[in-house]
Design an enzyme around this catalytic site. Sequence first.
Site, PDB file in Angstrom:
ATOM      1  N   GLU A  85      52.778  44.371  53.586  1.00 51.91           N
ATOM      2  CA  GLU A  85      53.213  43.486  54.690  1.00 51.91           C
ATOM      3  C   GLU A  85      51.388  42.984  55.695  1.00 51.91           C
ATOM      4  O   GLU A  85      50.461  44.644  55.236  1.00 51.91           O
ATOM      5  CB  GLU A  85      53.546  44.785  55.738  1.00 51.91           C
ATOM      6  N   ASP A 135      57.699  33.332  55.212  1.00 49.55           N
ATOM      7  CA  ASP A 135      56.655  32.500  56.696  1.00 49.55           C
ATOM      8  C   ASP A 135      57.388  30.853  56.203  1.00 49.55           C
ATOM      9  O   ASP A 135      57.429  30.799  55.230  1.00 49.55           O
ATOM     10  CB  ASP A 135      55.851  32.795  57.059  1.00 49.55           C
ATOM     11  N   ASP A 171      66.598  30.936  56.345  1.00 46.55           N
ATOM     12  CA  ASP A 171      66.846  30.222  57.393  1.00 46.55           C
ATOM     13  C   ASP A 171      66.655  28.581  57.082  1.00 46.55           C
ATOM     14  O   ASP A 171      66.717  28.225  58.165  1.00 46.55           O
ATOM     15  CB  ASP A 171      66.796  30.967  58.450  1.00 46.55           C
ATOM     16  N   GLU A 212      66.697  36.324  61.488  1.00 44.56           N
ATOM     17  CA  GLU A 212      67.942  35.538  60.979  1.00 44.56           C
ATOM     18  C   GLU A 212      68.571  35.581  61.932  1.00 44.56           C
ATOM     19  O   GLU A 212      68.609  34.246  62.571  1.00 44.56           O
ATOM     20  CB  GLU A 212      68.279  36.834  60.337  1.00 44.56           C
TER      21      GLU A 212
HETATM   22  C1  SAM Z   1      59.365  35.693  59.242  1.00 46.95           C
HETATM   23  S1  SAM Z   1      58.511  37.759  58.517  1.00 46.95           S
HETATM   24  C2  SAM Z   1      60.035  38.225  58.349  1.00 46.95           C
HETATM   25  C3  SAM Z   1      60.129  39.527  58.354  1.00 46.95           C
HETATM   26  C4  SAM Z   1      61.351  40.136  57.952  1.00 46.95           C
HETATM   27  N1  SAM Z   1      60.835  40.190  56.369  1.00 46.95           N
HETATM   28  C5  SAM Z   1      62.773  39.787  58.513  1.00 46.95           C
HETATM   29  O1  SAM Z   1      63.497  39.036  58.044  1.00 46.95           O
HETATM   30  O2  SAM Z   1      62.266  39.630  59.676  1.00 46.95           O
HETATM   31  C6  SAM Z   1      57.023  36.935  56.981  1.00 46.95           C
HETATM   32  C7  SAM Z   1      56.251  38.448  57.313  1.00 46.95           C
HETATM   33  O3  SAM Z   1      55.920  38.118  55.593  1.00 46.95           O
HETATM   34  C8  SAM Z   1      54.638  38.610  56.039  1.00 46.95           C
HETATM   35  N2  SAM Z   1      53.747  38.110  54.577  1.00 46.95           N
HETATM   36  C9  SAM Z   1      53.773  36.391  54.484  1.00 46.95           C
HETATM   37  N3  SAM Z   1      52.592  35.931  53.704  1.00 46.95           N
HETATM   38  C10 SAM Z   1      52.417  37.575  52.991  1.00 46.95           C
HETATM   39  C11 SAM Z   1      51.582  37.803  51.867  1.00 46.95           C
HETATM   40  N4  SAM Z   1      50.805  36.849  51.076  1.00 46.95           N
HETATM   41  N5  SAM Z   1      51.980  39.344  51.236  1.00 46.95           N
HETATM   42  C12 SAM Z   1      52.544  40.165  52.419  1.00 46.95           C
HETATM   43  N6  SAM Z   1      52.770  39.915  53.935  1.00 46.95           N
HETATM   44  C13 SAM Z   1      52.584  38.437  54.003  1.00 46.95           C
HETATM   45  C14 SAM Z   1      53.775  38.490  57.450  1.00 46.95           C
HETATM   46  O4  SAM Z   1      53.123  38.998  57.886  1.00 46.95           O
HETATM   47  C15 SAM Z   1      55.270  38.741  58.394  1.00 46.95           C
HETATM   48  O5  SAM Z   1      55.627  38.928  58.557  1.00 46.95           O
END
Ligand code: SAM
Length: 232
Positions: A85, A135, A171, A212
Amino acid sequence: MTSFVRRTSRMTEAQEKAWRAHAPRIVIDIPQVQPNGVLSPRQPLDLAQVFGREAPLVIEIGPGMGESLVALAKAHPQTNFLTFEVYRSAVGGIVVKCAQTEVDNIRVAMVDAVTGLQHLVEPGAASEFWTFFPDPWPKNRHHKRRLVDTAFASLVASRLTIDGLWRLATDWPNYADQIRGVFADHPDFLNLYGDLGGIAPRWSGRPVTRFEQRGVDEGRPIRDFTVRRIVR
Ligand SMILES: C[S@@+](CC[C@H](N)C(=O)[O-])C[C@H]1O[C@@H](n2cnc3c(N)ncnc32)[C@H](O)[C@@H]1O
């Protein structure tokens, strides 16, 4: 190009306090992280030393504040959970939750998952991978930033044991289409629900996170995927 934009945000006072007390144990000390979160080549981690024991390994990519990760780690104390993360205040949230729930089988690598997996994790190390609500990068011109593509799938495959599982959920319908397409053609994975349009039933082990719930509230369908690492 990375799948994230480096964000700076302050941690809350509670997060800072928990960080000082618990981060040295939970957050892995990794030199050679560039300011943008990308990791330069280095020796892989000694996971037995990082966790203080040998145990099956699950890797979660992008757990956010760890809403599902910490609950699942608590439910599976015999498993080691390594997570990538990049967002510091999210890692602060994970540290607080681990401390509050007395979870000690999670270690966080605060680096980009792509270069982190390449340089820190040995081939075949993990029995399972999770990527929940990556993301979405919904604008067409940003799709190239999405984490789950064929190259990333090949990297995950290389770090999974044969027969290991990768569970994913999104989603965003056109990200779901992209993920389904990646697995339809990928030589290292079998989509366990390929005969059912590629979409898995919602994994009941996965607690509903803020991301979600937001998708549900905004009327987007939740799509799960479960694929198995195979050798053709
Ligand atoms: C939309 S959030 C989803 C969080 C969690 N999985 C959930 O379902 O609630 C996506 C997370 O992925 C992390 N992230 C995105 N690209 C990443 C990468 N290349 N390496 C590590 N973390 C990453 C972002 O910082 C963010 O906290």
